[in-house]
Design a protein around this motif. Structure first.
Motif, short mmCIF file in Angstrom:
data_model
loop_
_atom_site.label_atom_id
_atom_site.label_comp_id
_atom_site.label_asym_id
_atom_site.label_seq_id
_atom_site.Cartn_x
_atom_site.Cartn_y
_atom_site.Cartn_z
N GLU A 28 -1.51 -2.52 -4.47
CA GLU A 28 -1.05 -3.24 -5.65
C GLU A 28 -0.29 -4.50 -5.27
O GLU A 28 0.44 -4.52 -4.28
CB GLU A 28 -0.14 -2.34 -6.49
CG GLU A 28 0.38 -2.98 -7.75
CD GLU A 28 1.22 -2.03 -8.60
OE1 GLU A 28 2.09 -2.54 -9.32
OE2 GLU A 28 1.02 -0.80 -8.54
N HIS A 56 -2.87 3.59 -2.70
CA HIS A 56 -2.67 2.78 -3.89
C HIS A 56 -2.31 1.38 -3.42
O HIS A 56 -1.27 1.17 -2.79
CB HIS A 56 -1.55 3.36 -4.76
CG HIS A 56 -1.22 2.52 -5.94
ND1 HIS A 56 -1.91 2.59 -7.11
CD2 HIS A 56 -0.26 1.58 -6.12
CE1 HIS A 56 -1.41 1.73 -7.98
NE2 HIS A 56 -0.40 1.10 -7.39
N GLU A 71 -1.31 -5.93 -10.23
CA GLU A 71 -2.76 -6.03 -10.09
C GLU A 71 -3.17 -4.99 -9.06
O GLU A 71 -2.61 -4.94 -7.97
CB GLU A 71 -3.16 -7.41 -9.61
CG GLU A 71 -2.85 -8.52 -10.57
CD GLU A 71 -3.13 -9.89 -9.98
OE1 GLU A 71 -3.79 -9.99 -8.92
OE2 GLU A 71 -2.67 -10.88 -10.57
N TYR A 72 -4.17 -4.19 -9.39
CA TYR A 72 -4.61 -3.11 -8.50
C TYR A 72 -5.88 -3.49 -7.78
O TYR A 72 -6.70 -4.20 -8.28
CB TYR A 72 -4.85 -1.82 -9.29
CG TYR A 72 -3.67 -1.47 -10.17
CD1 TYR A 72 -2.57 -0.85 -9.63
CD2 TYR A 72 -3.66 -1.78 -11.52
CE1 TYR A 72 -1.47 -0.55 -10.42
CE2 TYR A 72 -2.56 -1.47 -12.31
CZ TYR A 72 -1.49 -0.87 -11.75
OH TYR A 72 -0.41 -0.58 -12.52
N SER A 94 2.56 -6.33 -7.13
CA SER A 94 3.48 -6.11 -8.24
C SER A 94 4.23 -7.39 -8.57
O SER A 94 4.57 -8.18 -7.68
CB SER A 94 4.50 -5.04 -7.87
OG SER A 94 3.89 -3.80 -7.70
N LYS A 149 0.86 -1.17 0.00
CA LYS A 149 0.00 0.00 0.00
C LYS A 149 0.90 1.23 0.00
O LYS A 149 1.81 1.32 0.83
CB LYS A 149 -0.91 0.04 1.23
CG LYS A 149 -1.97 -1.02 1.27
CD LYS A 149 -2.82 -0.88 2.52
CE LYS A 149 -3.88 -1.95 2.60
NZ LYS A 149 -4.68 -1.83 3.85
#
Length: 123
Positions: A105, A103, A122-123, A107, A90
């Motif tokens: 993700e 944010h 991926e979010y 990764s 985060k």
């Protein structure tokens, strides 16, 4: 002395700056992730482009990276999980309207020719 943006509680000069300045290479996917977060915090789009894998680099424009980096105030990085090739995190920041954002993700990274590269997330 500035504490590193990545949250490692080390001086920036002894932590991510050595990677961003090319004095050393990150030895793990997590180290690369942390240095990329620090690069966002200081607005170093060249490093972000250079550490993106060539297979996905065309998806990320330097001017867009720099604009997003500069339009936000980066607060802190929280690593949720890290494996050999993935980092879930985060990134906390304030956007251009000074609203706090997160944010989130997962990764994906690849180790190639002696260097780690960000592939996508991926979010």
């Amino acid at each position: 002395m500035t504490i590193c943006y990545c949250g490692n509680h080390l001086p920036f000069e002894d932590c991510c700056q050595i990677y961003i300045n090319g004095l050393a290479k990150p030895t793990t996917a997590e180290a690369l992730m942390r240095s990329r977060y620090s690069a966002y915090a200081i607005g170093n789009a060249d490093y972000l482009v250079a550490t993106t894998h060539e297979s996905t680099r065309k998806l990320y424009k330097k001017k867009d990276i720099l604009a997003w980096s500069k339009s936000n105030h980066w607060l802190r990085l929280e690593i949720i999980n890290s494996t050999e090739n993935t980092v879930t995190f985060k990134a906390y920041y304030k956007d251009y309207q000074r609203k706090e954002q997160v944010h989130f993700e997962k990764s994906y990274f690849v180790f190639e020719n002696g260097s780690w590269f960000y592939v996508d997330g991926e979010y």
